[in-house]
Design an enzyme around this catalytic site. Structure first.
Site, PDB file in Angstrom:
ATOM      1  N   CYS A  70       1.389   3.709  -3.056  1.00  0.00           N
ATOM      2  CA  CYS A  70       0.383   4.677  -3.510  1.00  0.00           C
ATOM      3  C   CYS A  70      -0.028   5.650  -2.410  1.00  0.00           C
ATOM      4  O   CYS A  70      -0.390   6.786  -2.697  1.00  0.00           O
ATOM      5  CB  CYS A  70      -0.869   3.951  -3.997  1.00  0.00           C
ATOM      6  SG  CYS A  70      -0.585   3.092  -5.543  1.00  0.00           S
ATOM      7  N   HIS A  71      -0.047   5.176  -1.167  1.00  0.00           N
ATOM      8  CA  HIS A  71      -0.598   6.023  -0.102  1.00  0.00           C
ATOM      9  C   HIS A  71       0.485   6.690   0.750  1.00  0.00           C
ATOM     10  O   HIS A  71       0.162   7.534   1.573  1.00  0.00           O
ATOM     11  CB  HIS A  71      -1.512   5.186   0.805  1.00  0.00           C
ATOM     12  CG  HIS A  71      -2.678   4.592   0.073  1.00  0.00           C
ATOM     13  ND1 HIS A  71      -3.784   5.338  -0.268  1.00  0.00           N
ATOM     14  CD2 HIS A  71      -2.899   3.357  -0.416  1.00  0.00           C
ATOM     15  CE1 HIS A  71      -4.644   4.567  -0.925  1.00  0.00           C
ATOM     16  NE2 HIS A  71      -4.129   3.365  -1.036  1.00  0.00           N
TER      17      HIS A  71
ATOM     18  N   HIS B 270      -0.798   7.691 -16.499  1.00  0.00           N
ATOM     19  CA  HIS B 270       0.272   6.756 -16.105  1.00  0.00           C
ATOM     20  C   HIS B 270       0.985   6.302 -17.372  1.00  0.00           C
ATOM     21  O   HIS B 270       0.640   5.283 -17.964  1.00  0.00           O
ATOM     22  CB  HIS B 270      -0.312   5.571 -15.336  1.00  0.00           C
ATOM     23  CG  HIS B 270       0.745   4.786 -14.616  1.00  0.00           C
ATOM     24  ND1 HIS B 270       1.577   3.905 -15.257  1.00  0.00           N
ATOM     25  CD2 HIS B 270       1.114   4.760 -13.315  1.00  0.00           C
ATOM     26  CE1 HIS B 270       2.415   3.371 -14.372  1.00  0.00           C
ATOM     27  NE2 HIS B 270       2.149   3.870 -13.181  1.00  0.00           N
TER      28      HIS B 270
ATOM     29  N   HIS C 238       5.097  11.672 -11.133  1.00  0.00           N
ATOM     30  CA  HIS C 238       5.259  10.221 -11.009  1.00  0.00           C
ATOM     31  C   HIS C 238       6.233   9.682 -12.071  1.00  0.00           C
ATOM     32  O   HIS C 238       7.421   9.693 -11.864  1.00  0.00           O
ATOM     33  CB  HIS C 238       3.888   9.538 -11.099  1.00  0.00           C
ATOM     34  CG  HIS C 238       3.917   8.104 -10.692  1.00  0.00           C
ATOM     35  ND1 HIS C 238       4.023   7.717  -9.383  1.00  0.00           N
ATOM     36  CD2 HIS C 238       3.856   6.971 -11.416  1.00  0.00           C
ATOM     37  CE1 HIS C 238       4.039   6.399  -9.319  1.00  0.00           C
ATOM     38  NE2 HIS C 238       3.939   5.909 -10.556  1.00  0.00           N
TER      39      HIS C 238
ATOM     40  N   MET D 165      -7.507   1.580  -7.154  1.00  0.00           N
ATOM     41  CA  MET D 165      -7.175   0.796  -5.961  1.00  0.00           C
ATOM     42  C   MET D 165      -7.405  -0.688  -6.273  1.00  0.00           C
ATOM     43  O   MET D 165      -8.494  -1.095  -6.689  1.00  0.00           O
ATOM     44  CB  MET D 165      -8.106   1.260  -4.838  1.00  0.00           C
ATOM     45  CG  MET D 165      -8.189   0.322  -3.671  1.00  0.00           C
ATOM     46  SD  MET D 165      -6.884   0.587  -2.472  1.00  0.00           S
ATOM     47  CE  MET D 165      -7.208  -0.819  -1.402  1.00  0.00           C
TER      48      MET D 165
ATOM     49  N   CYS E 260       0.797  -1.227   0.000  1.00  0.00           N
ATOM     50  CA  CYS E 260       0.000   0.000   0.000  1.00  0.00           C
ATOM     51  C   CYS E 260       0.832   1.281   0.000  1.00  0.00           C
ATOM     52  O   CYS E 260       0.388   2.318  -0.509  1.00  0.00           O
ATOM     53  CB  CYS E 260      -0.930   0.041   1.212  1.00  0.00           C
ATOM     54  SG  CYS E 260      -1.608  -1.565   1.659  1.00  0.00           S
TER      55      CYS E 260
HETATM   56 FE1  DHE Z   1       5.834   1.245 -10.871  1.00  0.00          FE
HETATM   57  C1  DHE Z   1       7.991   2.664 -13.128  1.00  0.00           C
HETATM   58  C2  DHE Z   1       6.238   3.903  -8.850  1.00  0.00           C
HETATM   59  C3  DHE Z   1       3.253   0.146  -8.958  1.00  0.00           C
HETATM   60  C4  DHE Z   1       5.816  -1.639 -12.565  1.00  0.00           C
HETATM   61  N1  DHE Z   1       6.905   2.977 -10.994  1.00  0.00           N
HETATM   62  C5  DHE Z   1       7.731   3.363 -12.011  1.00  0.00           C
HETATM   63  C6  DHE Z   1       8.290   4.635 -11.714  1.00  0.00           C
HETATM   64  C7  DHE Z   1       7.788   4.988 -10.491  1.00  0.00           C
HETATM   65  C8  DHE Z   1       6.927   3.940 -10.033  1.00  0.00           C
HETATM   66  C9  DHE Z   1       8.096   6.256  -9.724  1.00  0.00           C
HETATM   67  C10 DHE Z   1       9.234   5.436 -12.574  1.00  0.00           C
HETATM   68  C11 DHE Z   1      10.633   4.998 -12.369  1.00  0.00           C
HETATM   69  C12 DHE Z   1      11.602   5.745 -13.256  1.00  0.00           C
HETATM   70  O1  DHE Z   1      11.319   5.889 -14.462  1.00  0.00           O
HETATM   71  O2  DHE Z   1      12.628   6.202 -12.738  1.00  0.00           O
HETATM   72  N2  DHE Z   1       4.868   1.926  -9.211  1.00  0.00           N
HETATM   73  C13 DHE Z   1       5.214   3.019  -8.548  1.00  0.00           C
HETATM   74  C14 DHE Z   1       4.352   3.189  -7.433  1.00  0.00           C
HETATM   75  O3  DHE Z   1       4.445   4.063  -6.526  1.00  0.00           O
HETATM   76  C15 DHE Z   1       3.260   2.221  -7.584  1.00  0.00           C
HETATM   77  C16 DHE Z   1       2.073   2.986  -8.119  1.00  0.00           C
HETATM   78  C17 DHE Z   1       2.782   1.559  -6.328  1.00  0.00           C
HETATM   79  C18 DHE Z   1       3.793   0.757  -5.576  1.00  0.00           C
HETATM   80  O4  DHE Z   1       3.438   0.256  -4.515  1.00  0.00           O
HETATM   81  O5  DHE Z   1       4.916   0.600  -6.004  1.00  0.00           O
HETATM   82  C19 DHE Z   1       3.828   1.333  -8.639  1.00  0.00           C
HETATM   83  N3  DHE Z   1       4.718  -0.460 -10.776  1.00  0.00           N
HETATM   84  C20 DHE Z   1       3.728  -0.711  -9.930  1.00  0.00           C
HETATM   85  C21 DHE Z   1       3.185  -2.016 -10.112  1.00  0.00           C
HETATM   86  O6  DHE Z   1       2.247  -2.555  -9.438  1.00  0.00           O
HETATM   87  C22 DHE Z   1       3.878  -2.621 -11.253  1.00  0.00           C
HETATM   88  C23 DHE Z   1       2.923  -2.848 -12.396  1.00  0.00           C
HETATM   89  C24 DHE Z   1       4.510  -3.971 -10.932  1.00  0.00           C
HETATM   90  C25 DHE Z   1       5.470  -3.908  -9.788  1.00  0.00           C
HETATM   91  O7  DHE Z   1       6.652  -3.829 -10.085  1.00  0.00           O
HETATM   92  O8  DHE Z   1       5.047  -3.921  -8.664  1.00  0.00           O
HETATM   93  C26 DHE Z   1       4.893  -1.536 -11.564  1.00  0.00           C
HETATM   94  N4  DHE Z   1       6.731   0.631 -12.536  1.00  0.00           N
HETATM   95  C27 DHE Z   1       6.603  -0.617 -13.062  1.00  0.00           C
HETATM   96  C28 DHE Z   1       7.418  -0.701 -14.249  1.00  0.00           C
HETATM   97  C29 DHE Z   1       8.038   0.533 -14.421  1.00  0.00           C
HETATM   98  C30 DHE Z   1       7.587   1.348 -13.332  1.00  0.00           C
HETATM   99  C31 DHE Z   1       7.522  -1.923 -15.139  1.00  0.00           C
HETATM  100  C32 DHE Z   1       9.011   0.962 -15.535  1.00  0.00           C
HETATM  101  C33 DHE Z   1       8.247   1.330 -16.753  1.00  0.00           C
HETATM  102  C34 DHE Z   1       9.179   1.730 -17.853  1.00  0.00           C
HETATM  103  O9  DHE Z   1       8.948   1.274 -18.978  1.00  0.00           O
HETATM  104  O10 DHE Z   1      10.112   2.498 -17.604  1.00  0.00           O
END
Ligand code: DHE
Length: 796
Positions: free
Chosen positions: A305-306, A628, A586, A343, A302
């Site tokens: 996001c929160h 996103h 983000h 959510m 959680c």
């Molecule tokens: Fe991500 C990128 C944050 C949930 C997979 N994710 C990012 C980036 C951030 C971020 C800040 C950019 C990084 C960068 O470019 O420097 N992600 C978050 C969260 O805060 C969030 C919403 C909730 C959490 O608890 O983490 C979150 N993210 C997820 C997922 O649930 C995903 C689908 C699977 C996982 O890994 O848990 C996920 N995030 C990804 C991926 C990228 C990403 C695959 C890179 C995308 C790209 O092509 O650059």
């Protein structure tokens, strides 16, 4: 209370008989029936029937001189008697369960309050006592107006039941939920529904319908939830246990009176949004075991996001002032069922049980525990140089095209797989941090930097015949981003020199040696919001991007809404230019020229654009709900010229922004095109300069079919999607990546690590024909995939 619910009809009948036989030759104008029961472990009188039904030690009312009958029914334990000492009247004692006794008497001619109590002083001392209010008809009660009390009780019961979390209910503070049907006009809607014959339950009246929908929510499923037909099993069936009969009746009557009733409960009665305080229940307690489970689960599921301190970001704030009014039932329902705003439905997905959602709901109503800080010394203590630079290969040891490797996150295995993009063979699987988030490559492409949610960073040498981790470090407890130094120009050659990690907790970024990961510098992002200048204790570092124009990193500070341009030429004394942008920055990427960086400010529904050449804000575009983009997608729109696109979590669309201020100045940094999608919940979009398509997912859609469906938009006709299809029979489709020459697209089928055969796969498509070419099965929850060449070159 149970006794009242189960036996009230029988008791009422018995009482009326008793009352009819009542004494002194007086004819009663009013009759009250009370029984005895236990409330919160204490013996009490409970009202039976009419306006006192279920009320504890109910307030009785009579007009001056009016004749009333009071009947007492023994509810089970002990001998009881009702006594009005100042009037010198009392019932007989009732000894056995079900036995009743009545007294009929005349109220005094003067207004006033008269106590009644149990004739047994021990029971009286325990609290079996109440008040008879003698007052002219219509006069306010001793404490507050009768009408106001009824509405207030109903509003508080609605809040206590957590209904506010899921419904819009006029006149009830905080009732702005959009999970269940909007109840603004429920009375009218129910009447129409019954009239039209579309209702299939047992009720005959609006009140019965509302009772039924609270006590047996699935007896009839309402057709009109905010995002489509309502689903079975969403509304908790436990409200009848949470609310007393009195409260339940109050809620039903209040809802039945809508929409007019809301006005009555609004400004005139002091119950409007602004004036009425939300009902705040007691802070629920947890055992030590429950608390530490909830704390860990919150961090894992959680906090992203929160926020670790629960101050909100992509998701809303979850501090006790927000959560207490929603209550355990309301919060647990949201955690179980998810929301259309993105959510996840943790209960429906099988990640949390009903009982676990309730423990989490209780945890959220407590103050968030303070997480620990991390110093540079602690980072250094965690640092492991596994293979010193001098012991590493001086040229690639593999015959494979390592620049066409895909580094694939195996999220729940805490690993990444390095897969040969030509042969689809897994070249190596290496342990990395917990719930690996992203991978970025060094400027030469030789090194892969893999960051876990737990802030652990692994450095993999791709020149090795079997790539291995050559260094590790932990720079925080909660991280999402890592980037490298890419600049090569007049100010120096910084390729493969430094790395930087962006942390959610503690809120800071750390600069590391790019070849060894030795921690060099930590910089806190605790600061003031760009707009109001309010101090924020947890401004998290979201995406970080390396500029190709200057020796700078673009560091996006989420909660303060500032984009920091961090110059790394002197990494121990970095200079930072702070650019005011938009709150909740983000993820994002560069445009096709790499001069402009576009970043989604997700909860602000905006995209901010920075000119990396002039180090200034180029523009801010309004987009749809919760953009996103991942790193976005760059392509040429037939009407608007060069654009960069983002999908949305909160709405079913892709929006494209003009990115060519030279030749299409009128479109620059504006959303010029909206392409509708079949559903919301999108996380990623991707294209390649050689491709005719833009690919998009709907990973977090609550419909399991849409969640595993992907769509392509034809660049030649972007007004609509060209084609959508399911990529598997289970799981969620997430994230795209092209191979080096842009002829194949790899999509992840994100499964469940605990379900053999359904753990996940990579599905590989021919980009020209959209035909499936290959499938790499039995991977553990694959999510992000990063092609070495495309990641280095910012191709998307
Ligand atoms: Fe991500 C990128 C944050 C949930 C997979 N994710 C990012 C980036 C951030 C971020 C800040 C950019 C990084 C960068 O470019 O420097 N992600 C978050 C969260 O805060 C969030 C919403 C909730 C959490 O608890 O983490 C979150 N993210 C997820 C997922 O649930 C995903 C689908 C699977 C996982 O890994 O848990 C996920 N995030 C990804 C991926 C990228 C990403 C695959 C890179 C995308 C790209 O092509 O650059």
């Amino acid at each position: 209370m149970k006794l009242v619910k189960l036996g009230s009809l029988f008791l009422l009948f018995a009482a009326i008989l008793a009352a009819c036989g009542g004494g002194e030759g007086l004819v009663s104008a009013k009759e009250y029936v009370l029984t005895t029961g236990i409330e919160d472990g204490t013996p009490v009188f409970l009202g039976v029937g009419d306006e006192i039904n279920g009320a504890v030690n109910p307030e009785l009312r009579a007009e001056p001189g009016e004749t009333i009958t009071v009947t007492l029914i023994n509810g089970g334990e002990g001998r009881h008697q009702i006594v009005f000492p100042s009037l010198k009247v009392k019932t007989d004692e009732v000894h056995e369960k079900g036995e009743s006794a009545s007294v009929t008497f005349k109220a005094p001619n003067e207004a006033g309050e008269l106590e009644y109590m149990d004739g047994n002083s021990a029971f009286e001392a325990l609290g079996m006592k109440g008040v008879l209010v003698v007052a002219p008809a219509g006069a306010p009660s001793a404490e507050r107006p009768a009408g106001l009390y009824v509405n207030e009780l109903a509003v508080q019961a609605i809040q206590k039941g957590g209904c506010v979390a899921c419904h819009i209910i006029p006149g009830v503070p905080g009732a702005v939920g959009v999970i269940g049907p909007d109840l603004s006009e429920i009375g009218e809607k129910v009447a129409a529904r019954i009239e039209a014959g579309e209702y299939t339950g047992m009720a005959k009246t609006i009140e019965e319908y509302l009772h039924e929908s609270i006590q047996s929510p699935d007896a009839f499923i309402a057709p009109d939830c905010p995002t489509g037909p309502c689903g079975a099993g969403v509304m908790p069936a436990s409200l009848a246990q949470t609310l007393s009969a009195d409260e339940l009746n109050g809620v039903v009557n209040y809802l039945a009176s809508l929409p007019e009733g809301a006005t009555a409960a609004g400004p005139e009665s002091g119950l409007g949004e602004s004036e009425a305080p939300a009902f705040i229940g007691d802070v629920p307690s947890l055992t030590d075991e429950e608390f530490s489970w909830a704390k860990q689960t919150f961090f894992e599921r959680c906090a992203g996001c929160h926020g670790t301190l629960r101050k909100g970001a992509t998701g809303p704030a979850l501090t006790p002032n927000v959560t207490l009014p929603k209550g355990t039932v309301g919060l647990a329902a949201i955690i179980f069922n998810g929301t259309t705003g993105g959510m996840p439905d943790w209960g429906k997905q099988g990640v949390l049980t009903q009982a676990e959602t309730e423990v989490m709901a209780k945890f959220l109503q407590n103050e968030p525990p303070a997480p620990p800080e991390m110093s540079l010394e602690q980072m250094k203590a965690s640092w492991q140089l596994i293979t010193p630079v001098t012991e590493r290969p001086t040229e690639p040891q593999t015959a494979r095209d390592w620049q066409n490797y895909f580094i694939v996150t195996l999220r729940d295995a805490g690993q990444v797989a390095i897969i040969d993009g030509d042969t689809y063979e897994i070249v190596s699987t290496v342990d990395s941090g917990y719930a690996v988030h992203i991978t970025r490559m060094s400027a030469s492409g030789r090194y892969a930097y893999v960051i876990g949610r737990d802030g652990r960073l692994a450095l993999i040498d791709l020149w090795m015949e079997k790539p291995e981790v050559v260094a590790r470090v932990q720079t925080c407890y909660d991280a999402r981003s890592v980037e490298v130094s890419k600049y090569d120009g007049p100010e120096g050659d910084f390729r493969d020199k430094y790395a930087v990690t962006g942390c959610y907790w503690p809120p800071h970024f750390a600069i590391l040696d790019g070849q060894t990961l030795e921690p060099m510098k930590v910089v806190s992002t605790r600061s003031y919001t760009f707009d109001t200048g309010a101090y924020h204790p947890e401004p998290r570092v979201a995406s970080i991007l390396a500029s190709h124009y200057k020796p700078e990193w673009v560091v996006n500070v989420k909660e303060t809404g500032q984009i920091w341009l961090v110059n790394y030429t002197d990494p121990l004394n970095p200079s930072i230019k702070m650019i005011n942008a938009a709150l909740f920055l983000h993820d994002g990427g560069v445009d096709s020229t790499k001069r402009y960086f576009l970043v989604a400010a997700n909860q602000s529904n905006k995209v901010a654009v920075v000119d990396l050449k002039t180090s200034s804000l180029a523009g801010i575009a309004d987009v749809g709900a919760v953009p996103h983009p991942g790193r976005g997608a760059n392509w040429i729109d037939p009407e608007f010229g060069p654009v960069w696109s983002t999908p949305h979590l909160g709405e079913a669309s892709v929006m494209s922004l003009g990115t060519d201020p030279e030749s299409h100045a009128e479109n620059a940094w504006k959303a010029v095109r909206t392409t509708p999608l079949p559903g919301s919940g999108s996380l990623f979009i991707k294209t390649h300069p050689n491709s005719q398509w833009v690919w998009v997912d709907m990973t977090l859609n609550s419909d399991p079919v849409l969640a595993r469906t992907i769509c392509v938009i034809a660049k030649s006709d972007p007004s609509q999607v060209y084609k959508c299809w399911e990529i598997g029979t289970y799981g969620r489709a997430v994230h795209f990546e092209y191979n080096r020459d842009g002829t194949e697209v790899w999509v992840s089928l994100w499964g469940d690590a605990a379900k053999p055969g359904e753990t996940g796969a990579i599905v590989i498509y021919d980009d020209a024909t959209l035909e499936e070419k290959a499938r790499i099965d039995n991977l553990i929850t694959p999510t992000g995939k990063f092609n070495v060449y495309n990641t280095v070159s910012d191709i998307y």
